[in-house]
Structure formats: structure tokens, C-alpha cells
Design a protein around this motif. Structure first.
Motif, PDB file in Angstrom:
ATOM      1  N   ALA A 216       1.179   8.255   1.624  1.00  0.00           N
ATOM      2  CA  ALA A 216       2.253   8.858   0.385  1.00  0.00           C
ATOM      3  C   ALA A 216       2.954  10.461   1.307  1.00  0.00           C
ATOM      4  O   ALA A 216       4.319  10.275   1.150  1.00  0.00           O
TER       5      ALA A 216
ATOM      6  N   THR B  13      -4.249   8.308   0.280  1.00  0.00           N
ATOM      7  CA  THR B  13      -2.894   8.899   0.082  1.00  0.00           C
ATOM      8  C   THR B  13      -2.502   9.289   1.150  1.00  0.00           C
ATOM      9  O   THR B  13      -1.077   9.949   1.038  1.00  0.00           O
TER      10      THR B  13
ATOM     11  N   LEU C 263       3.544   1.505  -1.739  1.00  0.00           N
ATOM     12  CA  LEU C 263       4.302   2.286  -2.704  1.00  0.00           C
ATOM     13  C   LEU C 263       3.667   2.504  -4.000  1.00  0.00           C
ATOM     14  O   LEU C 263       3.667   3.045  -4.614  1.00  0.00           O
ATOM     15  N   LEU C 264       1.523   1.356  -3.162  1.00  0.00           N
ATOM     16  CA  LEU C 264       1.203   2.334  -3.913  1.00  0.00           C
ATOM     17  C   LEU C 264       0.349   3.280  -3.965  1.00  0.00           C
ATOM     18  O   LEU C 264       0.625   4.015  -5.390  1.00  0.00           O
ATOM     19  N   ALA C 265       0.858   3.936  -3.136  1.00  0.00           N
ATOM     20  CA  ALA C 265       0.855   5.299  -2.845  1.00  0.00           C
ATOM     21  C   ALA C 265       1.489   6.570  -3.196  1.00  0.00           C
ATOM     22  O   ALA C 265       1.076   7.619  -3.684  1.00  0.00           O
ATOM     23  N   PHE C 266       2.491   5.898  -2.930  1.00  0.00           N
ATOM     24  CA  PHE C 266       3.398   7.032  -3.640  1.00  0.00           C
ATOM     25  C   PHE C 266       3.551   6.611  -4.929  1.00  0.00           C
ATOM     26  O   PHE C 266       3.578   8.012  -5.496  1.00  0.00           O
ATOM     27  N   SER C 267       3.084   6.108  -5.379  1.00  0.00           N
ATOM     28  CA  SER C 267       3.323   6.179  -7.263  1.00  0.00           C
ATOM     29  C   SER C 267       1.959   6.348  -7.739  1.00  0.00           C
ATOM     30  O   SER C 267       1.891   6.864  -9.012  1.00  0.00           O
ATOM     31  N   TYR C 268       0.531   6.211  -6.392  1.00  0.00           N
ATOM     32  CA  TYR C 268      -0.905   6.994  -7.190  1.00  0.00           C
ATOM     33  C   TYR C 268      -0.283   8.929  -7.568  1.00  0.00           C
ATOM     34  O   TYR C 268      -0.547   9.423  -7.711  1.00  0.00           O
ATOM     35  N   VAL C 269       0.384   9.187  -6.056  1.00  0.00           N
ATOM     36  CA  VAL C 269       0.562  10.656  -6.292  1.00  0.00           C
ATOM     37  C   VAL C 269       1.493  11.106  -7.077  1.00  0.00           C
ATOM     38  O   VAL C 269       0.776  11.936  -8.038  1.00  0.00           O
ATOM     39  N   ASN C 270       2.714   9.925  -7.415  1.00  0.00           N
ATOM     40  CA  ASN C 270       3.593  10.453  -8.610  1.00  0.00           C
ATOM     41  C   ASN C 270       2.657  10.664 -10.206  1.00  0.00           C
ATOM     42  O   ASN C 270       2.620  11.757 -10.830  1.00  0.00           O
ATOM     43  N   GLY C 271       1.710   9.818 -10.506  1.00  0.00           N
ATOM     44  CA  GLY C 271       0.928   9.705 -11.281  1.00  0.00           C
ATOM     45  C   GLY C 271       0.382  11.011 -11.063  1.00  0.00           C
ATOM     46  O   GLY C 271       0.414  11.249 -12.767  1.00  0.00           O
ATOM     47  N   VAL C 272      -0.823  11.613 -10.675  1.00  0.00           N
ATOM     48  CA  VAL C 272      -1.523  12.695 -10.741  1.00  0.00           C
ATOM     49  C   VAL C 272      -0.126  13.908 -10.651  1.00  0.00           C
ATOM     50  O   VAL C 272      -0.985  14.069 -11.896  1.00  0.00           O
TER      51      VAL C 272
ATOM     52  N   PRO D   9       0.944  -1.613   0.234  1.00  0.00           N
ATOM     53  CA  PRO D   9      -0.181   0.502  -0.115  1.00  0.00           C
ATOM     54  C   PRO D   9       0.743   1.467  -0.046  1.00  0.00           C
ATOM     55  O   PRO D   9       1.122   2.717  -1.008  1.00  0.00           O
TER      56      PRO D   9
END
Lengths: 288, 288
Positions: B224, B221, B191-200, B189
Motif C-alpha cells: 500500500a 500493507t 488495490l486491496l491493500a490501498f483500500s484496507y489502509v484507507n479503511g483504517v 492485492p
């Protein structure tokens, strides 16, 4: 000042707007249109509305009609309004997707578009009927207005002024921008959270995992407890922008996987640090 | 009853255990080993410890040594303990990954393994020094014990009893199970949250997205915003189980994408409903 407001779907969203506008003295009479006699009786009792009916003819001489039903019902509502709507009546809505709702306006009210304004107030989604309506729901909340090319400036101004009188902050976006933004900050996270929980369920160590999950898991998965039917409808309504967001996210995971497989500490640190700094900035700025 | 407890790394985790054990009358004397004179002075002042030193020789006649430093420092700590440790001293730790720590015990204390117990108390990760230590931190929290094949039953029993006296609930897992479970419910979770924020951040509509993000985004988030360096170390330490969890999650996204591309409402509903029911059950059961 508006003489007659018609709210179709008297729940948290529509009912709270009616309460605030009456309280501010900006509307004289509120008529609720709905299908549940119990909910309409409750709305009358709580003075959220002044009259209740299930007949769209009540919208004939309205100054403003707010469609605050789930998006899946809006086509039927517009089809009901089309034959009765007077020429000066403004129609707006509170749907959580906007390209599909804009298409419904075009389909059902093609001669009325200068007086149609797709909109989206960003406030709780707990749509539990008229008794959920309350004063002040929109204070400091965003309301997104998505005027059609045909929408008259006077329509945007009137609807915007009413939302502002409830304390809302206006943001104007195209329907495409709206749907891309909410695919990114709301719809994708819901789909990721649902998928993640399903993933944990199917891992060999699922039982110990749920037992030992703590506060990080709690917050990350809170939105995975959301209403499945509502989110199916949102996912379907917004599937094209959502697929674009999903692709961008999958590309992120591919980059993350590469860094992890290579045990590239510097790359991982850079990814985490960038996200962490952005999330901390957002927390301070948003006040949420 | 223990005569001498040595805590290496006197922060939230080690300091709080020392406070609870002294309060319960289960330890007579606590010696802190640490490198920061300021932190050690603060620990003495707050009576978290009775003596402070930077010399591992203080562990020579300890009944129990708790290594409560970040995992990245544990190899150095064990190397420091190895030449001085008396034969009866029990050594345990509070590291957030366990296969790597187990390997460090084998590397640095190969003759001492019956008295070594890898462990992981699940409590806040806000490691802000001795002043963060507090009574009752472990009440109703889980502590995972991961005995090595060589660990003596008496070692597990003593360490387990001490944690239980602080109100903790014991869970026993192999080091492999531990690392798989935490890869699943904590590390992935993050790593997913970090990746998601970078995506946004990289989407064309990033500015409007952050502006309009609301409570769902906030909770999804929150993790993150975590400490990048700490999470780089955890990701590297647990990369093999984490890659397995990431692969399982990527397979989930592939199934989600297929349902979304096909506009398969029934499949989407089934995915969302299963996750929603599981998350709601967990919320009731966990009490979090």
C-alpha cells in the motif's frame, strides 16, 4: 516487589514475563500451573519457573496470577481459581480478545473484580511452550490494559508497573476499544488474506498465478499461513467488531469498483495516494 | 550474438538487461534512447550503454529494440520507431500489462508484427533510472513471453534465448492469460491493500489502531506504500481482468461474512485451513 507469581500456561508469553521479573529482582518465587508434564519439566529445567503443579490451590496465597493460556481455556482456568483465590491476589491475563475475557472475569470471579485486570501484551503469537520463553521479549512492545469499571486503581498500577519494568509501553483502552482496534489492524487483515488465497486457488489460471507470484504476493499473504484453529477462535470471539470492520471494508471495495468501472483515473489516484502517504508515514513512525 | 541493441528507457529493467548481455558477450554495441540528458549521461558513465541519443533513427539498423519505458509512454515510442525501423529489427518490451501493449504493436507497427514480441520480465519495480541497473537482476526470475498470432517463431526464440542467458526462466502465456494472472497475484492485492489502509484511516479508532499495529499489519500493507500514479495506470490498463478478480474476491467476502454472522466455526476453520495449507505449500515451493 512480589513474593509469589503464579503463571497459568507457561509458554512464550507467560514464561517471558516470569524470566524478566525474576531477572529484575521483582519477584521472589514463580509457580507454574499447567497440564503438560513435559512442558512443566522443561520450564523447571530452564528456570522459567521455580515450582510446577497442576493444582489451582497453588494460587491461594499468590500476589499475582497471570493467565497466559489460549482464550478458549480461560473460563476453565478461572473456574479452577475461583474457590481457592485469596482476597488480596491480583489476577490478570494475556488474551488476544478482551470483551469475552472481561465477561469471564464477571462470570467466574464476581466478588474479586477490584483485583482483576484484563490485559493484552502485543508480542509474537508463536506459542510453542516453555522453551520459547526468553528475556527481553517485551522491550518496546505495547501492553494494552483494559480495566473493568470495578478494577481498583492499585491493581492497574501494580500490573502496569511490572510490565513497564520489562520495557513495555502501556496503553489503556476499554475492552470495546481494544477489540475494535484489533479487529481493524489484526483480525480483519488475517481474514482478508485467508479469503484472498482461497480466491486465487479457485481462479481458472491458479497454477500459473502461484508460479508467477512474487514478493508483493509473499508479503501480502504471509499471515494467510497462520494457524487455522487459533484464528477460528479469534474470529468467533471477536465476531461482532470484526463484522463491523468487514462491512466498512466492503464499502471501500464498492467505492473502488465504481472508480474502476468508470475508468476514473483521478478517483483511483486519490484513493491510492491517500493510502500510500498514510502507509509511508506509518512505516517511518512505527519503526517496524 | 547481436550486433546492435537499442534500449528505449534506460532504467533498472532495460539497463540491467544491457549489462548482462554485454557481460555475456552476446551484444557488441548498446545504444540508449531517452529524454533525460542527466539519466543518459549517467548510463554512459556507468557503461550501461555505449551511445546515447534521443533520436529514434538510431533504431534503424538495430538487431533488437527493447522498449523499457512505463507502459503509458509505449504508444509514443512505437509511433517514433515506426517510420525508421528496418525490416529485420526485432522489437520487444518490458511492460507490466500485455493486452494493451499488444494493441499498441498492432496500431503502430502493423506491418512489422512477425518481429514484435510483447514480454514482461518479473523483477523489481523500483524504476529509479540508469543507476539502478545491475548485473544478475534476472537470475532465477521469470520472464513472461506473450507472442502475438503473427509473431514469428524465430523472434520468440531469439528474445527467449537472450533472457535465458541472463538466468531468467521463460514462461509463455497469451496476453489474456498474462493479464488475468497479474490481475490476480499482483494488481488485486495492491488495490486491496490501498483500500484496507484507507479503511483504517476512516475508522473512529484510527489513531490507536495505527499505534498498536504490528508485524502482520506491516507485511499485509507493505504494497500500500507503492507509487500511486504507477498503480493508477496499471489499474486503468488492466481494468477488465481486474474487475473480474475483484468480483471473485467480493464473492469470497460474502461467504466469509455468512460464516461469521452464523458463528459457524466449522466453516471458518475450513476456509482458514485451506488457505493456510496453500500458503505454506507456496512458501516452500517458491523459495521466496
Amino acid at each position: 516487589m512480589i513474593d509469589k507469581l503464579v503463571v497459568v500456561g507457561v509458554g512464550l508469553i507467560g514464561g517471558s514475563l516470569a524470566l524478566d521479573l525474576k531477572h529484575a529482582g521483582l519477584v521472589r518465587r514463580v509457580v507454574g500451573i499447567g497440564r503438560s508434564p513435559e512442558n512443566m519439566a522443561r520450564a523447571l529445567q530452564l528456570q522459567v519457573i521455580d515450582e510446577a503443579t497442576s493444582d489451582y490451590a497453588a494460587a491461594a496465597d499468590a500476589d499475582l496470577v497471570l493467565i497466559a493460556t489460549p482464550v478458549g481455556q480461560m473460563g476453565r482456568v478461572m473456574a479452577g481459581l475461583a474457590p481457592v483465590l485469596g482476597p488480596h491476589t491480583i489476577v490478570t491475563d494475556a488474551g488476544s480478545t478482551k470483551r469475552d475475557v472481561a465477561a469471564l472475569y464477571r462470570q467466574h470471579l464476581p466478588d474479586h473484580l477490584p483485583r482483576c485486570l484484563p490485559a493484552h501484551p502485543i508480542a509474537g503469537s508463536d506459542l510453542s511452550g516453555a522453551s520459547a520463553a526468553r528475556y527481553g521479549l517485551y522491550q518496546d512492545r505495547h501492553v494494552v490494559l483494559c480495566p473493568l469499571a470495578e478494577t481498583a486503581p492499585a491493581t492497574v498500577e501494580l500490573v502496569g508497573r511490572l510490565w513497564q519494568s520489562c520495557g513495555a509501553r502501556l496503553v489503556q483502552l476499554s475492552t470495546e476499544e481494544h477489540d475494535a482496534v484489533f479487529a481493524s489492524v489484526s483480525h480483519l487483515p488475517h481474514l482478508l488474506a485467508f479469503s484472498y488465497v482461497n480466491g486465487v486457488l479457485d481462479r481458472p489460471h491458479a497454477e500459473a498465478s502461484f508460479e508467477l507470484a512474487s514478493t508483493g504476493f509473499r508479503d501480502f499473504t504471509r499471515i494467510a499461513g497462520s494457524h487455522a484453529e487459533m484464528w477460528r477462535d479469534i474470529a468467533l470471539a471477536n465476531r461482532v467488531p470484526l463484522l463491523a470492520e468487514l462491512s466498512a471494508f466492503e464499502a471501500r471495495l464498492t467505492a473502488l469498483r465504481a472508480a474502476l468501472e468508470a475508468a476514473d483515473g483521478a478517483a483511483l489516484h486519490e484513493l491510492f495516494e491517500r493510502a500510500s502517504a498514510a502507509r509511508q508515514r506509518w512505516g517511518k513512525h512505527s519503526g517496524l
